[in-house]
Design a protein around this motif. Structure first.
Motif, PDB file in Angstrom:
ATOM      1  N   THR A  11      50.155  33.830  27.405  1.00 16.94           N
ATOM      2  CA  THR A  11      48.770  33.553  27.762  1.00 16.94           C
ATOM      3  C   THR A  11      48.716  33.010  29.191  1.00 16.94           C
ATOM      4  O   THR A  11      49.486  32.134  29.558  1.00 16.94           O
ATOM      5  CB  THR A  11      48.158  32.528  26.791  1.00 16.94           C
ATOM      6  OG1 THR A  11      48.226  33.049  25.467  1.00 16.94           O
ATOM      7  CG2 THR A  11      46.721  32.223  27.152  1.00 16.94           C
ATOM      8  N   GLY A  12      47.793  33.522  29.974  1.00 14.64           N
ATOM      9  CA  GLY A  12      47.680  33.106  31.365  1.00 14.64           C
ATOM     10  C   GLY A  12      48.406  34.023  32.327  1.00 14.64           C
ATOM     11  O   GLY A  12      48.475  33.723  33.514  1.00 14.64           O
ATOM     12  N   THR A  13      48.945  35.136  31.829  1.00 17.23           N
ATOM     13  CA  THR A  13      49.631  36.126  32.674  1.00 17.23           C
ATOM     14  C   THR A  13      49.036  37.507  32.411  1.00 17.23           C
ATOM     15  O   THR A  13      48.815  37.877  31.258  1.00 17.23           O
ATOM     16  CB  THR A  13      51.137  36.148  32.385  1.00 17.23           C
ATOM     17  OG1 THR A  13      51.713  34.913  32.798  1.00 17.23           O
ATOM     18  CG2 THR A  13      51.830  37.289  33.120  1.00 17.23           C
ATOM     19  N   SER A  14      48.773  38.245  33.488  1.00 12.90           N
ATOM     20  CA  SER A  14      48.254  39.610  33.371  1.00 12.90           C
ATOM     21  C   SER A  14      49.076  40.558  34.227  1.00 12.90           C
ATOM     22  O   SER A  14      49.477  40.206  35.344  1.00 12.90           O
ATOM     23  CB  SER A  14      46.784  39.679  33.822  1.00 12.90           C
ATOM     24  OG  SER A  14      45.933  39.059  32.896  1.00 12.90           O
ATOM     25  N   ILE A  15      49.314  41.745  33.681  1.00 10.79           N
ATOM     26  CA  ILE A  15      49.941  42.831  34.434  1.00 10.79           C
ATOM     27  C   ILE A  15      48.819  43.734  34.930  1.00 10.79           C
ATOM     28  O   ILE A  15      47.944  44.127  34.152  1.00 10.79           O
ATOM     29  CB  ILE A  15      50.937  43.606  33.565  1.00 10.79           C
ATOM     30  CG1 ILE A  15      52.079  42.675  33.120  1.00 10.79           C
ATOM     31  CG2 ILE A  15      51.502  44.804  34.320  1.00 10.79           C
ATOM     32  CD1 ILE A  15      53.068  43.318  32.174  1.00 10.79           C
ATOM     33  N   VAL A  16      48.845  44.041  36.223  1.00 11.21           N
ATOM     34  CA  VAL A  16      47.743  44.747  36.869  1.00 11.21           C
ATOM     35  C   VAL A  16      48.193  46.152  37.263  1.00 11.21           C
ATOM     36  O   VAL A  16      49.222  46.326  37.920  1.00 11.21           O
ATOM     37  CB  VAL A  16      47.250  43.983  38.115  1.00 11.21           C
ATOM     38  CG1 VAL A  16      45.981  44.634  38.671  1.00 11.21           C
ATOM     39  CG2 VAL A  16      47.003  42.518  37.789  1.00 11.21           C
ATOM     40  N   LEU A  17      47.398  47.142  36.877  1.00 11.33           N
ATOM     41  CA  LEU A  17      47.626  48.542  37.230  1.00 11.33           C
ATOM     42  C   LEU A  17      46.638  48.985  38.299  1.00 11.33           C
ATOM     43  O   LEU A  17      45.546  48.408  38.413  1.00 11.33           O
ATOM     44  CB  LEU A  17      47.454  49.432  36.004  1.00 11.33           C
ATOM     45  CG  LEU A  17      48.539  49.387  34.930  1.00 11.33           C
ATOM     46  CD1 LEU A  17      48.020  50.033  33.647  1.00 11.33           C
ATOM     47  CD2 LEU A  17      49.793  50.085  35.407  1.00 11.33           C
ATOM     48  N   PRO A  18      46.960  50.011  39.067  1.00 11.83           N
ATOM     49  CA  PRO A  18      45.952  50.603  39.945  1.00 11.83           C
ATOM     50  C   PRO A  18      44.786  51.130  39.105  1.00 11.83           C
ATOM     51  O   PRO A  18      44.905  51.326  37.894  1.00 11.83           O
ATOM     52  CB  PRO A  18      46.701  51.738  40.642  1.00 11.83           C
ATOM     53  CG  PRO A  18      48.154  51.432  40.446  1.00 11.83           C
ATOM     54  CD  PRO A  18      48.263  50.682  39.158  1.00 11.83           C
ATOM     55  N   ASP A  19      43.651  51.374  39.758  1.00 11.43           N
ATOM     56  CA  ASP A  19      42.490  51.853  39.021  1.00 11.43           C
ATOM     57  C   ASP A  19      42.664  53.274  38.500  1.00 11.43           C
ATOM     58  O   ASP A  19      41.996  53.670  37.543  1.00 11.43           O
ATOM     59  CB  ASP A  19      41.240  51.762  39.900  1.00 11.43           C
ATOM     60  CG  ASP A  19      40.815  50.310  40.126  1.00 11.43           C
ATOM     61  OD1 ASP A  19      41.092  49.475  39.233  1.00 11.43           O
ATOM     62  OD2 ASP A  19      40.238  50.003  41.176  1.00 11.43           O
ATOM     63  N   GLN A  20      43.549  54.045  39.122  1.00  6.75           N
ATOM     64  CA  GLN A  20      43.862  55.392  38.651  1.00  6.75           C
ATOM     65  C   GLN A  20      45.381  55.523  38.496  1.00  6.75           C
ATOM     66  O   GLN A  20      46.039  56.221  39.261  1.00  6.75           O
ATOM     67  CB  GLN A  20      43.328  56.451  39.632  1.00  6.75           C
ATOM     68  CG  GLN A  20      41.830  56.433  39.827  1.00  6.75           C
ATOM     69  CD  GLN A  20      41.077  56.814  38.559  1.00  6.75           C
ATOM     70  OE1 GLN A  20      41.563  57.604  37.748  1.00  6.75           O
ATOM     71  NE2 GLN A  20      39.879  56.255  38.387  1.00  6.75           N
ATOM     72  N   PRO A  21      45.972  54.843  37.509  1.00  2.32           N
ATOM     73  CA  PRO A  21      47.435  54.837  37.400  1.00  2.32           C
ATOM     74  C   PRO A  21      47.960  56.169  36.891  1.00  2.32           C
ATOM     75  O   PRO A  21      47.328  56.838  36.058  1.00  2.32           O
ATOM     76  CB  PRO A  21      47.708  53.722  36.390  1.00  2.32           C
ATOM     77  CG  PRO A  21      46.482  53.708  35.521  1.00  2.32           C
ATOM     78  CD  PRO A  21      45.334  54.061  36.430  1.00  2.32           C
ATOM     79  N   ASP A  22      49.115  56.578  37.408  1.00  8.33           N
ATOM     80  CA  ASP A  22      49.764  57.749  36.833  1.00  8.33           C
ATOM     81  C   ASP A  22      50.719  57.287  35.726  1.00  8.33           C
ATOM     82  O   ASP A  22      50.876  56.086  35.471  1.00  8.33           O
ATOM     83  CB  ASP A  22      50.475  58.581  37.900  1.00  8.33           C
ATOM     84  CG  ASP A  22      51.603  57.832  38.609  1.00  8.33           C
ATOM     85  OD1 ASP A  22      52.124  56.850  38.033  1.00  8.33           O
ATOM     86  OD2 ASP A  22      51.965  58.223  39.733  1.00  8.33           O
ATOM     87  N   GLU A  23      51.364  58.236  35.077  1.00  6.31           N
ATOM     88  CA  GLU A  23      52.226  57.897  33.943  1.00  6.31           C
ATOM     89  C   GLU A  23      53.407  57.037  34.360  1.00  6.31           C
ATOM     90  O   GLU A  23      53.817  56.119  33.633  1.00  6.31           O
ATOM     91  CB  GLU A  23      52.715  59.176  33.264  1.00  6.31           C
ATOM     92  CG  GLU A  23      51.624  59.931  32.524  1.00  6.31           C
ATOM     93  CD  GLU A  23      52.150  61.181  31.841  1.00  6.31           C
ATOM     94  OE1 GLU A  23      53.320  61.546  32.094  1.00  6.31           O
ATOM     95  OE2 GLU A  23      51.416  61.791  31.048  1.00  6.31           O
ATOM     96  N   ALA A  24      53.969  57.288  35.531  1.00  8.18           N
ATOM     97  CA  ALA A  24      55.132  56.518  35.986  1.00  8.18           C
ATOM     98  C   ALA A  24      54.746  55.074  36.277  1.00  8.18           C
ATOM     99  O   ALA A  24      55.521  54.145  35.990  1.00  8.18           O
ATOM    100  CB  ALA A  24      55.738  57.166  37.229  1.00  8.18           C
ATOM    101  N   GLU A  25      53.566  54.853  36.839  1.00  5.69           N
ATOM    102  CA  GLU A  25      53.112  53.486  37.104  1.00  5.69           C
ATOM    103  C   GLU A  25      52.876  52.731  35.799  1.00  5.69           C
ATOM    104  O   GLU A  25      53.266  51.562  35.664  1.00  5.69           O
ATOM    105  CB  GLU A  25      51.831  53.521  37.945  1.00  5.69           C
ATOM    106  CG  GLU A  25      52.073  53.935  39.388  1.00  5.69           C
ATOM    107  CD  GLU A  25      50.783  54.214  40.138  1.00  5.69           C
ATOM    108  OE1 GLU A  25      50.701  53.846  41.334  1.00  5.69           O
ATOM    109  OE2 GLU A  25      49.855  54.802  39.555  1.00  5.69           O
ATOM    110  N   THR A  26      52.255  53.399  34.834  1.00  7.47           N
ATOM    111  CA  THR A  26      52.020  52.749  33.544  1.00  7.47           C
ATOM    112  C   THR A  26      53.336  52.462  32.830  1.00  7.47           C
ATOM    113  O   THR A  26      53.515  51.395  32.230  1.00  7.47           O
ATOM    114  CB  THR A  26      51.120  53.622  32.660  1.00  7.47           C
ATOM    115  OG1 THR A  26      49.926  53.955  33.388  1.00  7.47           O
ATOM    116  CG2 THR A  26      50.740  52.898  31.388  1.00  7.47           C
TER     117      THR A  26
END
Length: 782
Positions: free
Chosen positions: A270-285
């Motif tokens: 709790t208190g930690t977030s993982i941030v993705l780009p707004d248009q993530p590709d499969e490798a980024e996810t």
């Protein structure tokens, strides 16, 4: 008036300095919180429910959102921007260049918000019985805590006879409190023990409770030590309250997983977030989920509180005030994050992924860590997997690091292999020791990969030494495996300086991949030499060369009992993949991130990658060679419709509720609110599996989160299918699959038991053949 004002100030300071009560776990002293607030500063509640180990936005480091004060700068480590550096930056969202400099060596700095409080629950209920008995429990304190004060709250029930006894509390081998039990009864009463701050140490701490009778020495203590009427229980409602200050995080990458994961107190993520780009590709996810697994490899209980979402959603909500881990390509990176990137590393980003830490542009009291790549997002996986290598991570002493292509980031091959382990290999370099008369016990454990199944022939071999002043006619050692007695040995005076004890481990005690070994010594003494102190104190010692042999077969049936198998095999990703629903949101991403973090607990080999399959990219009736975790509704993840015929609990024709089967009768209205976890063989490849996490109503999917990400719930999964109702209650169902052995699996010719079996079987077979031959010859003559 002046005298009254001074008196009021003194009274206020005394009240503010008092220790927070039982209901204040996680609270921040009001003086600091109020004194540092400003219109520009985020509210405490905006911090996304900070954990006990995490100061709130108002309290932490006494910074305002617009500009740090001079006093605040004095509390920062060398890795943080100084007051002058912050004043030179154009906005609070643009950390200064100094923020990325390597921290100077020195003593750790602590948050300026005073003492925080953590409530650590008692791990189990204790029962002390007899005239003289003791038991120990262990509490883990943060390595970055500076303990200020502490209180141990013990909820005690005691027998009437125990009113003649006393209870002594020891912390790490040193007594801190003794109390007579005359005022305690079977209805229960609380004992509050103030423990000096210097009694604690970083990491694991032992709390040992001793029960002693005042009539000791008058009634023949060694004869009457098993008096069942003299007992005391410490209820599981007991807890330890710690007042502490927490170390301010620096920008050194080597601090990972701190502050994203606390090393004690609230370790739920709790208190930690993982941030993705707004248009993530499969490798980024996939790399983001690999980063979640990296965090999970440090979290023994799972990360049910970990959040994951796209950048726009994060910054628009309360999670902007979390500690953040951003994963993505540099070209897709938001400008406020990209501007904080170290230019030297960025200029070489074509050579490999870059890791860096900086002050969060969204909350100056939080840390942002970035895993970045150039246009080739597939290399992000390398940086995420490096974080699973604790040794290499500890070498990242700067705030940024370039990981050149081809760098070997895999864990060294020194991990435990084979079927036999010594105590030394398990981390008990100094062996195991017990002291004191009567029953004393010590424990150790072994966690096997979830796909391993122990077969008959397991045994333990202990090298023992023990005191010579024992009553050897009554003293013995007993081994328990997962609470089941495995065997006992009578102690021998002639072997006190070096004894060898071999004991076979019952198959029924070794069905699980986690085995707890408890070695109990009954150290009986003669006459009044039973006194627990002084030179006559009895002892027993288990040498670190002692070993446990656990022959195992390599695979289990596909049952939830053995989760995280088949997604993890021998401590390594086993062709694992996560199937995404169409247009996933924060709930979808967080559900999968929690599952990845739980799987990360079992990773001891970081050489394998994981995959992400976007909606439309996965066909469960065609794709082979992959073990898939698929979470969604039939509407958001249409591939689940193709799986419907293979599910243990199938959907109706409209996919609006689960239908009844031979195991469970379901009413349609009730079944509409259910969530299911179903482990099935893949229709395309029976050697692989699909874990379908699905519900008719998307709003109920989150109920599955704690069963995928939290050890106390995931470890209770049994069978092939679990149904979770809208109250979060789970029911296990088993449809097929067991661990029955073939004859070849039962017989392991490397063991004495198996050799004896082979000899006896061969003898019986020869006698049978001889009898048949004799019978045929006899009647042929006739």
């Amino acid at each position: 008036m002046q005298i009254k004002a001074i008196a009021a100030l003194l009274l206020a300071s005394i009240l503010l300095a008092s220790f927070p009560g039982a209901g204040s776990a996680g609270a921040v002293p009001a003086a600091n919180a109020a004194g540092t607030s400003s219109a520009a500063q985020p509210a405490a509640n905006a911090a996304g429910k900070p954990s006990a180990a995490e100061p709130t936005a108002n309290a932490a480091a006494t910074l305002s959102a617009a500009q740090p004060t001079a006093n605040a700068a004095a509390t920062l480590s060398a890795a943080q921007p100084t007051a002058d550096a912050a004043a030179k930056s154009s906005t609070a969202a643009e950390p200064s260049a100094n923020a990325a400099e390597t921290p100077a060596a020195g003593q750790p700095r602590y948050y300026a918000d005073g003492t925080l409080s953590a409530k650590l629950p008692y791990p189990q209920e204790l029962r002390l019985q007899g005239i003289y008995a003791s038991q120990a429990s262990y509490f883990n304190l943060g390595t970055r805590w500076s303990v200020q004060q502490s209180v141990l709250h013990l909820d005690i029930r005691a027998s009437r006879k125990a009113s003649l006894s006393s209870l002594t509390v020891e912390i790490n081998g040193k007594p801190v409190h003794s109390a007579a039990l005359s005022g305690y009864g079977e209805t229960g009463k609380r004992l509050d023990v103030a423990v000096p701050a210097d009694a604690w140490r970083s990491g694991s701490n032992e709390i040992r409770l001793w029960l002693g009778n005042k009539e000791f020495g008058e009634i023949g203590f060694c004869v009457d030590e098993r008096d069942k009427d003299n007992w005391l229980t410490v209820q599981k409602s007991s807890w330890l309250e710690i007042g502490y200050r927490t170390e301010l995080p620096s920008l050194e990458l080597s601090q990972f997983p701190y502050p994203f994961l606390k090393d004690a107190g609230d370790t739920s993520g709790t208190g930690t977030s993982i941030v993705l780009p707004d248009q993530p590709d499969e490798a980024e996810t996939a790399a983001a989920l690999q980063a979640a697994a990296s965090l999970g490899s440090y979290a023994p209980d799972g990360l049910v509180g970990l959040h994951m979402d796209k950048h726009a959603a994060i910054v628009a909500g309360d999670h902007r005030n979390d500690h953040l881990i951003y994963v993505g390509r540099l070209s897709e990176m938001p400008e406020e994050i990209r501007s904080a990137a170290p230019q030297e590393a960025v200029s070489r980003i074509g050579e490999g992924p870059v890791l860096f830490r900086t002050v969060s542009p969204y909350n100056p009291n939080r840390i942002l860590m970035v895993i970045a790549s150039g246009d080739d997002s597939s290399v992000l996986d390398t940086a995420a997997r490096l974080l699973q290598n604790k040794d290499m991570t500890s070498q990242l002493s700067d705030s940024s690091a370039l990981i050149p292509a081809g760098t070997d980031i895999n864990l060294a091959s020194g991990r435990l292999t084979g079927d036999t382990w010594t105590l030394e290999q398990l981390g008990y370099d100094n062996g195991l020791e017990v002291r004191g008369p009567l029953r004393q016990q010590t424990t150790f454990d072994i966690k096997l990969p979830s796909n391993k199944l122990v077969v008959p022939g397991a045994k333990a071999k202990f090298q023992l030494r023990y005191a010579r002043n024992l009553n050897f006619g009554q003293s013995l050692a007993t081994l328990y495996v997962n609470g089941i007695p495995a065997g006992s040995k009578k102690l021998d005076a002639s072997k006190a300086d070096g004894d060898v004890w071999e004991v076979n481990i019952p198959s029924r005690a070794a069905k699980l991949s986690y085995l707890e070994f408890s070695v109990a010594f009954d150290l009986q003494m003669n006459d009044l030499s039973c006194a627990p102190t002084g030179e006559q104190t009895p002892w027993a010692y288990v040498d670190p060369s002692s070993s446990v042999s656990l022959p195992a077969k390599d695979e289990r049936s596909m049952l939830l009992d053995y989760y995280p198998w088949p997604f993890i095999k021998n401590g390594k990703w086993n062709d694992a993949a996560f199937a995404l629903p169409s247009d996933p949101d924060g709930d979808d991403y967080s559900l999968l991130a929690g599952a990845a973090s739980y799987l990360g607990r079992s990773l001891t080999d970081n050489s394998a990658s994981l995959k992400v399959l976007s909606e439309g990219k996965w066909n469960p009736t065609r794709d082979k060679g992959v073990n898939v975790i698929a979470a969604g509704t039939p509407a958001s993840l249409p591939a689940l419709k193709a799986l419907n015929g293979s599910l243990w609990f199938r959907y109706d024709s409209s996919f609006s509720y689960f239908i009844s089967n031979e195991k469970r009768r379901l009413l349609p209205e009730f079944a509409k609110q259910l969530v299911s976890l179903q482990l099935i063989p893949s229709p395309a490849d029976p050697e692989t599996a699909v874990l379908a996490v699905t519900a008719p109503d998307e709003r109920n999917l989150a109920l599955a989160g704690k069963f995928l990400a939290q050890d106390k719930n995931a470890s209770g999964l049994i069978g092939n299918a679990v149904l979770i109702n809208r109250w979060g209650e789970a029911t296990n169902h088993a449809f097929s699959g067991d661990d029955s052995y073939s004859l070849s699996e039962k017989v392991n010719l490397s063991t004495g038991q198996a050799r004896l079996f082979t000899i006896l079987f061969g003898t019986v077979l020869l006698l049978l053949i001889a009898g048949i031959v004799f019978y045929l010859r006899k009647y042929r003559r006739r």
